[in-house]
Scaffold this motif. Structure first.
Motif, short mmCIF file in Angstrom:
data_model
loop_
_atom_site.label_atom_id
_atom_site.label_comp_id
_atom_site.label_asym_id
_atom_site.label_seq_id
_atom_site.Cartn_x
_atom_site.Cartn_y
_atom_site.Cartn_z
N GLU A 226 0.71 -1.35 0.02
CA GLU A 226 0.08 0.08 0.14
C GLU A 226 0.83 1.22 -0.06
O GLU A 226 0.67 2.06 -0.69
N PRO A 251 -8.59 8.06 2.00
CA PRO A 251 -9.34 7.56 3.14
C PRO A 251 -10.39 8.33 4.04
O PRO A 251 -10.02 9.55 4.12
N THR A 252 -11.29 7.72 4.48
CA THR A 252 -12.47 8.44 5.35
C THR A 252 -12.58 7.84 6.49
O THR A 252 -12.13 6.74 6.81
N ASP A 255 -12.59 3.80 6.65
CA ASP A 255 -11.37 3.10 6.58
C ASP A 255 -10.60 2.96 7.86
O ASP A 255 -9.77 2.51 8.03
N ARG A 258 -10.08 -0.48 9.64
CA ARG A 258 -9.08 -1.03 9.05
C ARG A 258 -7.70 -0.60 9.52
O ARG A 258 -6.65 -1.46 9.91
N ARG A 287 -11.71 12.88 5.87
CA ARG A 287 -10.28 12.53 5.94
C ARG A 287 -9.45 13.33 6.75
O ARG A 287 -8.15 12.54 7.16
N TYR A 290 -9.44 11.01 9.83
CA TYR A 290 -8.74 9.72 9.73
C TYR A 290 -7.28 10.11 9.90
O TYR A 290 -6.55 9.36 10.38
N GLN A 294 -4.53 8.57 12.34
CA GLN A 294 -3.48 8.01 11.79
C GLN A 294 -2.08 8.52 12.26
O GLN A 294 -1.29 8.00 12.76
#
Length: 394
Positions: A226, A251-252, A255, A258, A287, A290, A294
Motif C-alpha cells: 500500500e 481514506p475516510t 477506513d 482497518r 479525511r 482519519y 493515523q
C-alpha cells in the motif's frame, strides 16, 4: 487609477470647450463675441476638436478653411499636434505640411485682397513664416515627440512583459526539473527500501511455520505494498505538472477500523469509542479526522508501543471531535519526541521522524476552522484532541 481615468475621459470635452472659447474671439477685436459668424465657426471648431482624438482630419480641414477665411488659428494648431502624433510615413507628413503651406499662401492672397485686419499677418514674409512655425511647426514637432515617447514606453512595456513571461517560464522549468529530481530521489531511496521490506516480509511469510508470525508478515507486506502504491501516485504527481496522476480514493472514516486493525496486529491495544449518532460527513472532514488518528497512532508506534490507546469519535452538533488518548508505557513512560510516551527500553529503537507530524495536523485542522491540542495528560500518557467543524465542508 480612477482619478486618472476620469481626467483622461474629460480631456476631449475640455479641449473642445477651449478651442470654442479661444476661436470665438475674432482676430479683429472690433467684431467682438457678438459676431454670429465667429460663434458658429467657433462652435464647429470646438465640436471637431472634441472628436480630434478619434479623427483629426475634420479639424485640420476646418482649421485650414477658417484660417484662410477668418484668420481663426486654434483649430489648425490643435490639428497639427494630433497630426504629429499619428502620421508616420513620409508621404503623409509631406501631404499635411504641403496642405498647411497652401493654406498659409491662400491666407496671404486673401489678406492682400481684403487688407485691413490681415495686414498684421501678411505684411511681410517673416510674419507668415513666424505664424506657420507657431501654428503648425511647433505643435507638429511636439506631436512627433509625444508619439515617439509613447512608442518607447510601449516598447519598454512589451519588453518588460516579455521578460516577465520568460522569467515565469524559466521558473516553471526549474520547478519541473526540481520535481523530477525529487521524484528520482524518492524512487531511488524510499521506494527501493520499501520494496525490499515487502520482499523480506513475503519471504518470512512463506518460510515461517509459526501461524501468528506468518499473519504478521502478511500484514507487513500488505502495508508495504500500500505504501508503494501511494509512493507511485506521489511520484507521478512530482514527475509531471501537466498530466494528472490517477489517484486512489482518499481514506475516510469508513477506513478507520482497518487502520485500527493494523495497529492491533502490531501489538498495540486500541479501542474505538463512538459518541453520538454516527453520520456521513463531508469528505474533507472525514479525511482530516482519519489523518489525525493515523498520525496519533504512528506516534504511539514510535514512542509507546506497549501503551493502551483509546480512540474517541464524538459526533457533536456541528462539530466532529476526535480524541486519541494513550495511558503511557508499562515501564513508566515519559514523553518522547512527537509528544507520546516513550519508555526507556525503546528509546534507542525509536523510529526516526521529522517532528512535523502534529504541526502539519494542526495546520490541516485549522484550515477547516477547527483546533487541535496535543500534550501530556494529568493521569499519565499523552492525548491528541481535534475539533473539526462539520458545516465548513458539508
Amino acid at each position: 487609477m480612477q482619478v486618472s481615468r476620469r481626467i483622461e475621459s474629460s480631456l476631449p470635452v475640455v479641449l473642445g470647450a477651449g478651442v470654442f472659447v479661444v476661436s470665438a474671439v475674432p482676430f479683429d477685436q472690433t467684431d467682438g463675441l457678438t459676431s454670429p459668424v465667429f460663434i458658429v465657426t467657433a462652435a464647429a471648431a470646438g465640436v471637431a476638436a472634441w472628436f480630434a482624438r478619434r479623427s483629426w482630419w475634420p479639424l485640420a480641414l476646418l482649421g485650414a478653411v477658417f484660417y484662410v477665411w477668418l484668420v481663426m488659428w486654434p483649430p489648425l494648431l490643435v490639428a497639427s499636434y494630433y497630426a504629429g502624433t499619428t502620421l508616420r510615413g513620409a508621404r503623409g507628413v509631406a501631404i499635411y505640411l504641403g496642405g498647411t503651406a497652401v493654406a498659409f499662401a491662400s491666407a496671404v492672397i486673401v489678406g492682400d485682397l481684403v487688407g485691413g485686419r490681415r495686414e498684421m499677418v501678411t505684411a511681410t514674409g517673416a510674419n507668415v513664416a513666424l505664424m506657420a512655425m507657431a501654428l503648425v511647426g511647433l505643435p507638429f514637432m511636439f506631436g512627433l515627440w509625444t508619439r515617439e515617447r509613447r512608442d518607447v514606453l510601449a516598447a519598454a512595456r512589451e519588453r518588460a512583459d516579455r521578460l516577465e513571461r520568460e522569467q515565469v517560464m524559466r521558473a516553471e522549468q526549474a520547478r519541473a526539473q526540481e520535481r523530477a529530481r525529487i521524484a528520482r530521489e524518492m524512487h531511488d531511496v524510499v521506494a527501493h527500501r520499501v520494496s525490499l521490506m515487502v520482499l523480506h516480509a513475503g519471504a518470512l511469510e512463506v518460510r515461517t511455520a509459526d501461524e501468528p508470525t506468518a499473519r504478521t508478515a502478511s500484514m507487513i507486506g500488505g502495508i508495504g505494498r500500500e505504501a508503494l502504491a501511494n509512493l507511485r501516485e506521489l511520484l507521478g504527481v512530482l514527475r509531471s505538472n501537466q498530466q494528472s496522476a490517477e489517484l486512489s480514493p482518499q481514506p475516510t472514516l469508513a477506513d478507520l477500523d482497518r487502520l485500527l486493525d493494523q495497529s492491533r496486529a502490531l501489538g498495540i491495544s486500541v479501542r474505538r469509542h463512538d459518541h453520538g449518532e454516527p453520520r456521513a460527513l463531508g469528505s474533507t472532514v472525514e479525511r482530516t479526522a482519519y489523518r489525525v488518528v493515523q498520525e496519533a497512532l504512528t506516534n504511539v508506534h514510535k514512542h509507546a508501543r506497549d501503551a493502551h490507546t483509546d480512540v474517541h469519535m464524538r459526533f457533536l452538533n456541528g462539530t466532529l471531535q476526535v480524541e486519541v488518548l494513550n495511558q503511557g508505557g508499562a515501564d513508566g513512560a515519559s514523553p518522547g519526541p512527537g509528544g507520546l510516551a516513550l519508555s526507556e527500553p525503546d528509546a534507542e529503537q525509536a523510529l526516526p521522524g521529522a517532528g512535523w507530524g502534529l504541526a502539519g495536523l494542526r495546520e490541516r485542522v485549522e484550515l477547516l476552522g477547527g483546533s487541535l491540542q496535543a500534550g501530556p495528560r494529568q493521569e499519565g500518557g499523552y492525548g491528541v484532541t481535534a475539533a473539526i467543524p462539520v458545516r465548513a465542508t458539508a
